[in-house]
Structure formats: structure tokens, C-alpha cells
Design a protein around this motif. Structure first.
Motif, mmCIF file in Angstrom:
data_model
loop_
_atom_site.group_PDB
_atom_site.id
_atom_site.type_symbol
_atom_site.label_atom_id
_atom_site.label_comp_id
_atom_site.label_asym_id
_atom_site.label_seq_id
_atom_site.Cartn_x
_atom_site.Cartn_y
_atom_site.Cartn_z
ATOM 1 N N VAL A 128 0.860 -1.187 0.000
ATOM 2 C CA VAL A 128 0.000 0.000 0.000
ATOM 3 C C VAL A 128 0.892 1.230 0.000
ATOM 4 O O VAL A 128 1.804 1.355 0.824
ATOM 5 N N SER A 129 0.630 2.156 -0.927
ATOM 6 C CA SER A 129 1.410 3.390 -0.983
ATOM 7 C C SER A 129 0.589 4.604 -0.564
ATOM 8 O O SER A 129 1.157 5.634 -0.199
ATOM 9 N N ASP A 130 -0.730 4.492 -0.618
ATOM 10 C CA ASP A 130 -1.570 5.624 -0.259
ATOM 11 C C ASP A 130 -2.974 5.112 0.026
ATOM 12 O O ASP A 130 -3.454 4.211 -0.666
ATOM 13 N N LEU A 131 -3.626 5.688 1.045
ATOM 14 C CA LEU A 131 -5.030 5.362 1.273
ATOM 15 C C LEU A 131 -5.713 6.507 1.985
ATOM 16 O O LEU A 131 -5.106 7.261 2.722
ATOM 17 N N THR A 132 -6.999 6.615 1.704
ATOM 18 C CA THR A 132 -7.877 7.577 2.363
ATOM 19 C C THR A 132 -9.119 6.804 2.774
ATOM 20 O O THR A 132 -9.708 6.094 1.959
ATOM 21 N N ILE A 133 -9.487 6.938 4.029
ATOM 22 C CA ILE A 133 -10.648 6.197 4.525
ATOM 23 C C ILE A 133 -11.632 7.169 5.176
ATOM 24 O O ILE A 133 -11.231 8.169 5.770
ATOM 25 N N ARG A 134 -12.910 6.866 5.002
ATOM 26 C CA ARG A 134 -13.984 7.669 5.598
ATOM 27 C C ARG A 134 -14.940 6.711 6.286
ATOM 28 O O ARG A 134 -15.289 5.663 5.742
ATOM 29 N N TYR A 135 -15.349 7.071 7.482
ATOM 30 C CA TYR A 135 -16.303 6.260 8.240
ATOM 31 C C TYR A 135 -17.661 6.941 8.211
ATOM 32 O O TYR A 135 -17.766 8.133 8.479
ATOM 33 N N ALA A 136 -18.706 6.177 7.897
ATOM 34 C CA ALA A 136 -20.041 6.753 7.758
ATOM 35 C C ALA A 136 -20.998 6.294 8.859
ATOM 36 O O ALA A 136 -21.863 7.054 9.277
ATOM 37 N N ALA A 137 -20.861 5.056 9.306
ATOM 38 C CA ALA A 137 -21.739 4.500 10.340
ATOM 39 C C ALA A 137 -20.983 3.356 11.020
ATOM 40 O O ALA A 137 -20.094 2.752 10.409
#
Length: 155
Positions: free
Chosen positions: A68-77
Motif C-alpha cells: 500500500v502506498s496511499d489510502l484515504t478512509i472515511r467512516y459513515a456508520a
């Protein structure tokens, strides 16, 4: 004899189901945020297997592995203990040495309705033993190109 969990390609998406177990939760009974990363990783590994990519053989031959070189994570519920969670993976881009993927985690309600829990955009690069980027093996690029060709456009 039971078999390990397996995902499947369903048209434009790879689907992989997991269950939220007690070990996945924190003291409040909610799935700990870092466990989504583990679930997404399992789904990506399964996607490779379903695409016919033999990571183990290439790694053991010393040719390289994905990192993995890059990640963006978003939590919704939040997910909670015993939830049925479905991970969907879409290809967004394929390059000579890397792939960009969109992964989403949904809780599957008893009536089958999906509820978005989290989404992550991740870039994985193929690296050699020295940790430097390398071209992905040609059959791997072809497998991802086929998966990308069937993927939906993203906003």
C-alpha cells in the motif's frame, strides 16, 4: 469440510463478506476503526485470487509483492458485534506498477438493504525485494485491466 470465506466477481464489482466478531469490537461494542483496514485487505487479497493472480508464487520467486502506498478512509456508520458486512471493491485505475481501488463496507440489514459503513480509496504498488517500484507482471496487469474495463465510472 468447511472452506475459508471466498468472494466473487459480480459484474462490475468484487464482493467479499465478513462477520463482525467480538474480537473486532472495542469496549463500546462498536467495531474498532482499524479493523476496517483488515477487512479491506482481506477483500483485496481475495480479489487477486479470484482474478487468478498468484501472489505467493511471485513472492516466493523473489519477483515482488504489492504494498500500500496511499489510502484515504472515511467512516459513515458503525458496525457492531455480529453484523454481516459486505466489502465491495471497484478498480479505478491501473498503471504499469500500481493500481487504484475503491472499497466500500456495507452492513447488510436483515431485509437485505445495505447501509454504508466505510469507504476507502487505496493505491497499491508492485515492489521488488529492494522495496522499489517495479512493473507488475504482464498477466496481472491484464487481469486488472479486464476488471477495470468492467468497473463503473466514479464521480
Amino acid at each position: 469440510m468447511p472452506r475459508p470465506a471466498e468472494g466473487c466477481l459480480d459484474g462490475q464489482v468484487h464482493r467479499f463478506a465478513v462477520r463482525a466478531y467480538f474480537e473486532d469490537t472495542d469496549l463500546s461494542g462498536v467495531v474498532y476503526h482499524a479493523n476496517y483496514l483488515r477487512w479491506f485487505e482481506r477483500a483485496r487479497s481475495d480479489l487477486l485470487r479470484v482474478l487468478g493472480i498468484d501472489q505467493r508464487a511471485v513472492h516466493e520467486a523473489g519477483e515482488g509483492a504489492y504494498a500500500v502506498s496511499d489510502l484515504t478512509i472515511r467512516y459513515a456508520a458503525p458496525a457492531r458485534l455480529d453484523d454481516h458486512v459486505l466489502i465491495e471493491t471497484h478498480a479505478e485505475d491501473i498503471g504499469a506498477a500500481s493500481c487504484r481501488l475503491l472499497q466500500k463496507a456495507f452492513r447488510v440489514e436483515p431485509d437485505g438493504a445495505p447501509v454504508l459503513l466505510s469507504e476507502m480509496r487505496v493505491r497499491v504498488g508492485f515492489v521488488g525485494r529492494d522495496g522499489r517500484p517495479r512493473r507488475q507482471p504482464a498477466p496481472w496487469r491484464a487481469a486488472f485491466a479486464s476488471f477495470l474495463a468492467s468497473a463503473p465510472e466514479t464521480p
